[in-house]
Design an enzyme around this catalytic site. Structure first.
Site, PDB file in Angstrom:
ATOM      1  N   GLY A 128     -20.347  22.526 -19.592  1.00  0.00           N
ATOM      2  CA  GLY A 128     -21.347  22.555 -18.818  1.00  0.00           C
ATOM      3  C   GLY A 128     -21.299  23.661 -17.578  1.00  0.00           C
ATOM      4  O   GLY A 128     -22.471  24.075 -16.171  1.00  0.00           O
ATOM      5  N   CYS A 129     -20.748  24.648 -18.674  1.00  0.00           N
ATOM      6  CA  CYS A 129     -20.746  26.695 -17.337  1.00  0.00           C
ATOM      7  C   CYS A 129     -21.646  27.625 -17.855  1.00  0.00           C
ATOM      8  O   CYS A 129     -21.948  27.728 -18.681  1.00  0.00           O
ATOM      9  CB  CYS A 129     -19.903  26.498 -18.092  1.00  0.00           C
ATOM     10  SG  CYS A 129     -18.921  28.033 -16.532  1.00  0.00           S
ATOM     11  N   PRO A 130     -22.894  27.437 -16.779  1.00  0.00           N
ATOM     12  CA  PRO A 130     -23.733  28.717 -16.958  1.00  0.00           C
ATOM     13  C   PRO A 130     -22.807  29.930 -17.249  1.00  0.00           C
ATOM     14  O   PRO A 130     -23.246  31.072 -18.690  1.00  0.00           O
ATOM     15  CB  PRO A 130     -24.458  28.868 -15.590  1.00  0.00           C
ATOM     16  CG  PRO A 130     -24.017  27.542 -14.463  1.00  0.00           C
ATOM     17  CD  PRO A 130     -23.103  26.432 -15.161  1.00  0.00           C
TER      18      PRO A 130
END
Length: 117
Positions: free
Chosen positions: A11-13
């Site tokens: 979920g972390c760019p």
């Protein structure tokens, strides 16, 4: 093929960007989603902190809502307490952490990973 491990959260760019750089350089990294239960033990987190030459406070992710909820900017928290909290609440760990034979880095920004490829 060289062993590369990315301690990762999908979920972390920044994690995704780091993964793209590593894969774009021709590597197939092992992805450790440390947000899953029991994926990052206290001994492993302590090992990563030693290798990173960072304190738990330095690795804390201050943007995590729980950081403010627990008032973790208060200096009353010991290193051991912070590590325990990071294991219990992995969203408190800054990410991604990348390990290669050339070293280990907290890859914020993602381009930092190029130093150890």
């Amino acid at each position: 093929m060289e062993n590369i491990t990315i301690y990762y959260y999908d979920g972390c760019p920044t994690c995704r960007g780091t993964r793209e750089i590593v894969e774009g350089a021709g590597f197939a990294p092992a992805l450790v989603d440390y947000m899953e239960a029991d994926r990052l033990s206290k001994p492993k987190l302590l090992e990563l902190l030693r290798e990173l030459e960072m304190s738990a406070r330095q690795l804390l992710r201050k943007k995590a809502p729980i950081f403010d909820e627990l008032l973790l900017d208060d200096p009353k928290w010991s290193e051991d307490q912070l590590v325990d909290l990071m294991v219990a609440h992995p969203e408190l760990i800054s990410r991604p952490i990348v390990v290669t034979r050339k070293g280990i880095r907290l890859c914020r920004p993602a381009e930092v990973v190029r130093e150890i490829l």
